[in-house]
Design an enzyme around this catalytic site. Structure first.
Site, PDB file in Angstrom:
ATOM      1  N   THR A  20       4.870 -26.154  16.698  1.00 22.01           N
ATOM      2  CA  THR A  20       3.959 -27.289  16.520  1.00 22.01           C
ATOM      3  C   THR A  20       4.679 -28.623  16.473  1.00 22.01           C
ATOM      4  O   THR A  20       4.193 -29.625  16.995  1.00 22.01           O
ATOM      5  CB  THR A  20       3.173 -27.110  15.195  1.00 22.01           C
ATOM      6  OG1 THR A  20       2.464 -25.891  15.275  1.00 22.01           O
ATOM      7  CG2 THR A  20       2.203 -28.240  14.958  1.00 22.01           C
ATOM      8  N   SER A  66       5.270 -17.251  17.917  1.00 21.29           N
ATOM      9  CA  SER A  66       4.636 -15.914  17.965  1.00 21.29           C
ATOM     10  C   SER A  66       5.234 -15.088  19.097  1.00 21.29           C
ATOM     11  O   SER A  66       5.101 -13.868  19.116  1.00 21.29           O
ATOM     12  CB  SER A  66       3.132 -16.043  18.182  1.00 21.29           C
ATOM     13  OG  SER A  66       2.622 -17.011  17.317  1.00 21.29           O
ATOM     14  N   ASP A  97       5.348 -19.940  12.287  1.00 26.67           N
ATOM     15  CA  ASP A  97       4.760 -18.594  12.173  1.00 26.67           C
ATOM     16  C   ASP A  97       5.801 -17.496  11.975  1.00 26.67           C
ATOM     17  O   ASP A  97       5.613 -16.607  11.151  1.00 26.67           O
ATOM     18  CB  ASP A  97       3.902 -18.271  13.409  1.00 26.67           C
ATOM     19  CG  ASP A  97       2.608 -19.081  13.421  1.00 26.67           C
ATOM     20  OD1 ASP A  97       2.301 -19.718  12.385  1.00 26.67           O
ATOM     21  OD2 ASP A  97       1.916 -19.080  14.456  1.00 26.67           O
ATOM     22  N   THR A 283       8.419  -3.943  -1.316  1.00 23.99           N
ATOM     23  CA  THR A 283       7.118  -4.085  -1.978  1.00 23.99           C
ATOM     24  C   THR A 283       6.189  -5.011  -1.188  1.00 23.99           C
ATOM     25  O   THR A 283       6.645  -5.984  -0.578  1.00 23.99           O
ATOM     26  CB  THR A 283       7.260  -4.613  -3.423  1.00 23.99           C
ATOM     27  OG1 THR A 283       5.948  -4.838  -3.962  1.00 23.99           O
ATOM     28  CG2 THR A 283       8.055  -5.905  -3.508  1.00 23.99           C
TER      29      THR A 283
HETATM   30  N1  ASP Z   1       2.038 -21.315  16.210  1.00 25.43           N
HETATM   31  C1  ASP Z   1       3.083 -22.239  15.848  1.00 25.43           C
HETATM   32  C2  ASP Z   1       4.399 -21.513  15.972  1.00 25.43           C
HETATM   33  O1  ASP Z   1       4.775 -20.771  15.116  1.00 25.43           O
HETATM   34  C3  ASP Z   1       2.885 -22.769  14.495  1.00 25.43           C
HETATM   35  C4  ASP Z   1       3.958 -23.740  14.040  1.00 25.43           C
HETATM   36  O2  ASP Z   1       4.712 -24.266  14.817  1.00 25.43           O
HETATM   37  O3  ASP Z   1       4.034 -24.022  12.858  1.00 25.43           O
HETATM   38  O4  ASP Z   1       5.091 -21.680  16.931  1.00 25.43           O
END
Ligand code: ASP
Length: 349
Positions: A20, A66, A97, A283
């Protein structure tokens, strides 16, 4: 390149992987997409005021985190490794993420690390009016540039977000909206940012500077995470565990390491270990530690030879299991090493 003022200023390499922090809204679809890294830097002229020299490098195709995987971990590791001698510190811009997974993996890849590798990102893109990106980036750079007697103050992999530097392999993303997106439940903050940067020296990893940094790239991703839940199903589990591609298992257990005591479940776990496949107990609680044998419900796991993940996060547990499996170790050796803290990822008892 952004220039600072003194000749002796630290050299920092800023690496953009995506996320982001460097994204912008597509005008037509409204979807966030990665944009040119140089533009990202133009949006922060304040970087010119920092007391360090910043060079930048970007993944050829920046990604949403992701889509991170072992190959991308290696791509990032290679950038740091090939620039290790040239720079005093590294700042990695990464999507939030999966930042804790990548940062944990990087911590295992760099043994005897003597320089800071600071991960950061943001919840809002850098161009947004209320963005958290500027503070995160500027302070991450300042922390990476911190020196005492000409040597970096931080000699480990950290994650900086919302006024705190945390040990990266102790972190978990806990919020998809709040600026305070990460938490380290089982280890205190390394640096707190207020009017001054407060370094909590006693919590920092101490480096033995006589030992050479060793770069590791072997990972094996033939692993799975099994999250316990009431009603877990015998037939389903038998089916999954019969797969011969599984080389390692992480069970996310209840509380201090408890699972159902049903015989069929314990049998599946002990048969798996008898086949030479490591099974790790972590856990599913956000904080606290696994203590197998504390309750009857975990005694059978201990007897079966399940590895204790102690107070490790699931993110670090995944990276550590993939890393140790990549080393092709006998199960007994892997168990002993897994239960030992390698990079400060777990407490020592
Ligand atoms: N979907 C984005 C990523 O992890 C969210 C972020 O950048 O915070 O690349």
């Amino acid at each position: 390149m952004f220039i600072c003022h003194m000749n002796t200023s630290p050299n920092i390499l800023l690496i953009y992987t995506g996320g982001t922090i460097g994204m912008i809204k597509d005008f037509e679809t409204g979807v966030l997409v990665a944009f040119n890294f140089d533009e990202l830097l133009l949006k922060i002229p304040e970087l010119n005021l920092l007391d360090c020299i910043i060079n930048t490098v970007s993944f050829s195709t920046p990604i949403d985190s992701s889509d991170m995987n072992m190959e991308r971990w290696k791509e990032l590791g290679d950038i740091i490794n090939s620039n290790y001698e040239k720079y005093d510190g590294f700042v990695v811009l990464h999507g939030s993420d999966t930042m804790s997974y990548t940062a944990s993996a990087i911590s295992f890849m760099f043994e005897n690390l003597a320089k800071p590798i600071i991960f950061t990102g943001s919840q809002l893109p850098i161009g947004d009016l209320r963005t958290d990106a500027k503070e995160n980036l500027i302070t991450a750079l300042q922390i990476a540039a911190l020196q005492q007697k000409g040597k970096p103050v931080i000699t480990e992999v950290g994650l900086y977000f919302e006024y705190k530097l945390l040990r990266a392999n102790r972190t978990t993303k806990i919020n998809a909206e709040h600026f305070e997106a990460f938490q380290s439940m089982n280890y205190p903050a390394l640096v707190e940012s207020g009017v001054h940067l407060k370094v909590n020296t006693s919590f920092l990893r101490v480096v033995n500077r006589r030992k050479k940094m060793v770069y590791h790239t072997h990972f094996d991703n033939n692993i799975m995470i099994l999250k316990m839940f009431p009603g877990i199903n015998e037939r389903m589990l038998k089916h999954i565990f019969s797969s011969d591609t599984i080389k390692g298992v992480i069970i996310e257990t209840y509380g201090s390491g408890n699972t159902t005591t049903k015989k069929w479940f314990i049998d599946i776990i002990s048969d798996t270990i008898k086949k030479g496949i490591p099974v790790v107990n972590v856990t599913q609680c956000a904080g606290g530690s696994v203590e197998m044998g504390k309750y009857n419900t975990s005694m059978a796991l201990k007897k079966a030879g399940v590895i204790s993940g102690k107070d490790i996060t699931t993110e670090a547990a995944v990276a550590k299991l993939m890393y140790l499996l990549g080393g092709d170790l006998p199960l007994k050796v892997l168990k002993t090493i897994y239960e030992t803290s390698l990079r400060g990822e777990m407490s020592e008892n």
